[in-house]
Write a protein that holds these residues in place. Structure first.
Motif, PDB file in Angstrom:
ATOM      1  N   ARG A 125       4.214   2.681  -1.247  1.00 20.67           N
ATOM      2  CA  ARG A 125       5.178   2.846  -2.335  1.00 20.67           C
ATOM      3  C   ARG A 125       4.673   2.167  -3.612  1.00 20.67           C
ATOM      4  NH1 ARG A 125       9.509   1.286   0.179  1.00 20.67           N
ATOM      5  NH2 ARG A 125       9.416  -0.874  -0.484  1.00 20.67           N
ATOM      6  N   ASN A 126       4.089   0.955  -3.466  1.00 21.37           N
ATOM      7  CA  ASN A 126       3.532   0.276  -4.632  1.00 21.37           C
ATOM      8  C   ASN A 126       2.395   1.084  -5.254  1.00 21.37           C
ATOM      9  OD1 ASN A 126       5.282  -1.840  -4.451  1.00 21.37           O
ATOM     10  ND2 ASN A 126       3.872  -3.212  -3.415  1.00 21.37           N
ATOM     11  N   ALA A 127       1.561   1.706  -4.400  1.00 21.00           N
ATOM     12  CA  ALA A 127       0.448   2.511  -4.918  1.00 21.00           C
ATOM     13  C   ALA A 127       0.966   3.712  -5.702  1.00 21.00           C
ATOM     14  CB  ALA A 127      -0.443   2.964  -3.759  1.00 21.00           C
ATOM     15  N   VAL A 128       2.005   4.374  -5.169  1.00 23.99           N
ATOM     16  CA  VAL A 128       2.575   5.525  -5.880  1.00 23.99           C
ATOM     17  C   VAL A 128       3.187   5.074  -7.200  1.00 23.99           C
ATOM     18  CG1 VAL A 128       4.323   7.339  -5.768  1.00 23.99           C
ATOM     19  CG2 VAL A 128       2.954   6.804  -3.751  1.00 23.99           C
ATOM     20  N   ASP A 129       3.877   3.914  -7.201  1.00 21.63           N
ATOM     21  CA  ASP A 129       4.440   3.398  -8.460  1.00 21.63           C
ATOM     22  C   ASP A 129       3.347   3.122  -9.481  1.00 21.63           C
ATOM     23  OD1 ASP A 129       6.944   3.534  -7.367  1.00 21.63           O
ATOM     24  OD2 ASP A 129       7.024   1.426  -6.783  1.00 21.63           O
ATOM     25  N   ALA A 130       2.194   2.572  -9.013  1.00 20.39           N
ATOM     26  CA  ALA A 130       1.107   2.241  -9.949  1.00 20.39           C
ATOM     27  C   ALA A 130       0.474   3.488 -10.551  1.00 20.39           C
ATOM     28  CB  ALA A 130       0.039   1.408  -9.229  1.00 20.39           C
ATOM     29  N   MET A 131       0.544   4.628  -9.841  1.00 18.39           N
ATOM     30  CA  MET A 131      -0.076   5.857 -10.352  1.00 18.39           C
ATOM     31  C   MET A 131       0.891   6.725 -11.151  1.00 18.39           C
ATOM     32  SD  MET A 131      -2.540   7.069  -7.194  1.00 18.39           S
ATOM     33  CE  MET A 131      -1.214   7.196  -6.006  1.00 18.39           C
ATOM     34  N   GLU A 132       2.129   6.274 -11.271  1.00 21.11           N
ATOM     35  CA  GLU A 132       3.135   7.099 -11.947  1.00 21.11           C
ATOM     36  C   GLU A 132       2.715   7.347 -13.402  1.00 21.11           C
ATOM     37  OE1 GLU A 132       7.978   7.135 -12.678  1.00 21.11           O
ATOM     38  OE2 GLU A 132       6.991   5.449 -11.705  1.00 21.11           O
ATOM     39  N   GLY A 133       2.697   8.614 -13.786  1.00 16.46           N
ATOM     40  CA  GLY A 133       2.328   8.992 -15.146  1.00 16.46           C
ATOM     41  C   GLY A 133       0.831   9.119 -15.367  1.00 16.46           C
ATOM     42  N   GLY A 134       0.001   8.867 -14.338  1.00 16.69           N
ATOM     43  CA  GLY A 134      -1.441   8.970 -14.508  1.00 16.69           C
ATOM     44  C   GLY A 134      -1.925  10.408 -14.405  1.00 16.69           C
TER      45      GLY A 134
END
Length: 594
Positions: free
Chosen positions: A498-507
């Protein structure tokens, strides 16, 4: 009476007094913890400084001791004696080459001889016209005068010919009792400074005048600790010890002297601010120098502040526990009084026995129901956080199962129902884990297939992955089995994914790479993303409780802290690093299940 306080204002006054007393006790305890931790950290810092000073002194003594024999041997050389007795071109050439060979073998900076008038007759650097000492006069140098007066000398200074600093050792050359010249070796101490600088040290060496001539920081060199007297400035100008150096004050601000001999000092930092250091000194009497080591006090302050915060938290937790205990006693007292009242009413009104029993049963049922509601209220937030994604997955499987049933695909329906059953069992287990988070205890240990745990974590996040259009590359061997608890390991994977998906949001590129490989310590599972990566300032805070870089309301900062504790309970480690090509990678190391 009119001035008698009612129960409610009296309780408020007592509560205010208790709060004030708690605040005073907390403040005193925090102050004591801060001072105690500060003293301990400073003592450790001082001990480390003493050890470092001993190493620095040894390195200087070793660097000089390697060459202190050279002037003595040169002074005994028969060709040198002949040249000083009767200077000639042939003799000068022979001695030049002899000194050049000796200097190269010893590794010193320069080796040369001067006559009794201070004129250099031969030198190891004779072949370099721009740097050669031959023909230069050095009678004004203190090392020459010391050798003439006492037989030997030692002196640090900047070379007037080369402009390079060095340490000079000299020895008188005599023919019988008559002084005929002086042999000198120049030692380069720059390698020592480079080692200090490479190690990130804050060390400086000063002469008897308080002038820094060796330092791990280049901008501290040839600066005076304090303003130099005019007489000292004039003498240095005459000897040209620090030729072409302005010797401006370093700006050292002396603070109080500690009981262990160290001193608190301040040095200019960026702008008008000063940075505090703990300065320790060690004298080198054979050189007339003093080594000073500066230790940064910021870690000491941080450790002391941490101890104060922990103390405050401990006191507040104890106060909260005491308040809860008092509240429980009050509740038990009220219950006891209620039972006594009911019993009295039963004795007094035997005719209302059935009614009284019914009221008592209702009161007891209300108390039990109130306890249940209180427990549910305490668990609701954690329960909702942990089972929200399994519920979302169940809704997805139910929808797909309905479609599959309409198509008559009974095999896939059975598979979906089995997955729904597993998720329901997982939700039941998750609710039991809420109490495990509240107390420290060993986790259940079993052989857990990594691939299955990762698949279930991905299934919980399937809707989020599709919504964010995240591409998942998975390479986990089927024989990867680790020691741990299946549900808690899935919780770790869910948090990290979940943290990884949050970090890639908007990339622009959103890719998850999941791998597992065996190493000497077991299995290493890597969860790699293409997000923004981990800022350097956050490297050492990632696994702290309540630390988060998300917006307010988007997380409590507990996911990584709980995951770190779970992995540690399994006997493994959890760390984070940045990928060379961008993004972050979380590495879970777990022991292999035998």
């Amino acid at each position: 009476m009119a001035d008698t306080l009612s129960p409610r204002p009296l309780r408020r006054r007592r509560l205010a007094i208790l709060v004030a007393a708690l605040a005073a006790v907390t403040a005193l305890a925090c102050w004591g913890a801060y001072r105690w931790a500060e003293a301990g950290a400073r003592a450790a810092l001082t001990l480390n400084g003493d050890q470092r000073l001993g190493l620095y002194a040894s390195s200087i003594r070793n660097a000089v001791g390697r060459y202190d024999y050279l002037p003595f041997l040169v002074a005994r050389d028969h060709e040198v004696l002949d040249l000083l007795d009767a200077p000639s071109t042939l003799g000068r050439d022979a001695v030049n080459r002899r000194l050049e060979t000796a200097n190269a073998a010893a590794g010193s900076a320069a080796l040369y001889v001067v006559d009794r008038g201070g004129l250099a007759l031969a030198s190891s650097n004779w072949a370099d016209p721009a740097q050669s000492f031959v023909g230069q006069r050095y009678d004004f140098r203190p090392y020459f005068r010391q050798a003439v007066e006492t037989g030997s000398g030692r002196y640090f200074g900047i070379g007037v010919t080369t402009g390079l600093p060095g340490y000079f050792l000299s020895h008188a050359v005599r023919r019988g009792e008559a002084l005929i010249g002086v042999a000198v070796v120049k030692i380069d101490l720059e390698p020592i400074q480079r080692d200090w600088a490479a190690g990130g040290e804050r060390v400086l060496v000063t002469d008897e005048n308080g002038i820094v001539f060796l330092s791990s920081h280049a901008d501290w060199k040839y600066r005076a600790l304090r303003q130099l007297p005019d007489a000292v400035t004039a003498r240095l100008a005459q000897t040209r010890q620090y030729d072409r150096s302005d010797l401006t004050p370093l700006g050292l601000h002396d603070g109080p002297l500690m009981e262990n001999g160290a001193r608190l000092v301040g040095l200019p930092a960026s702008g008008p601010t000063r940075r505090a250091y703990l300065m320790q000194e060690l004298a080198l009497p054979e050189f007339g120098w003093t080594i000073r080591f500066l230790s940064d006090l910021e870690p000491v302050k941080a450790e002391a502040a941490g101890a104060a915060v922990l103390t405050a938290m401990g006191i507040l937790l104890l106060a909260a526990a005491a308040a809860l205990g008092w509240q429980r006693r009050q509740t038990l007292r009220l219950q006891h009084e209620a039972r006594v009242t009911l019993e009295r009413r039963v004795e007094e009104r035997t005719a209302e026995l059935l009614t009284a029993n019914r009221i008592l049963r209702e009161a007891q049922e209300e108390l039990v129901q109130a306890g249940k509601l209180a427990a549910l209220g305490q668990m609701s937030a954690a329960l909702a956080h942990e089972i929200n994604q399994p519920l979302a997955a169940i809704r997805t499987f139910v929808a797909s199962t309905r479609l599959l049933a309409e198509r008559g695909e009974t095999a896939m329906v059975r598979d979906n129902l089995a997955m729904i059953s597993d998720l329901a069992e997982r939700m039941a287990l998750l609710s039991g884990h809420l109490k495990e988070f509240a107390r420290k205890g060993p986790a259940r240990v079993e052989a857990v297939p990594v691939a299955r745990a990762m698949d279930r974590a991905l299934a919980l996040l399937a809707s989020r992955l599709r919504e964010e259009e995240v591409q998942v590359d998975r390479s986990i061997p089927p024989d990867a089995r680790v020691r741990g608890d299946a549900v808690r390991l899935e919780q770790v994977f869910v948090n990290l994914l979940r943290n990884a998906v949050d970090a890639m949001e908007g990339g622009e590129e959103r890719r998850l790479t999941l791998t597992a490989g065996r190493n000497g310590e077991g299995w290493e599972i890597r969860i790699r993303d293409t997000g923004t990566g981990i800022a350097e300032a956050h490297q050492f805070q990632l696994f702290d409780p309540f630390f988060t870089t998300k917006e307010v309301g988007q997380g409590l900062g507990l996911g990584l802290s709980l995951s770190y504790g779970i992995v540690r309970d399994f006997g493994g480690t959890l760390r984070a690093e940045n990928n060379p090509d961008g993004g972050a990678c979380f590495v879970v190391q777990l022991p292999e299940a035998q």
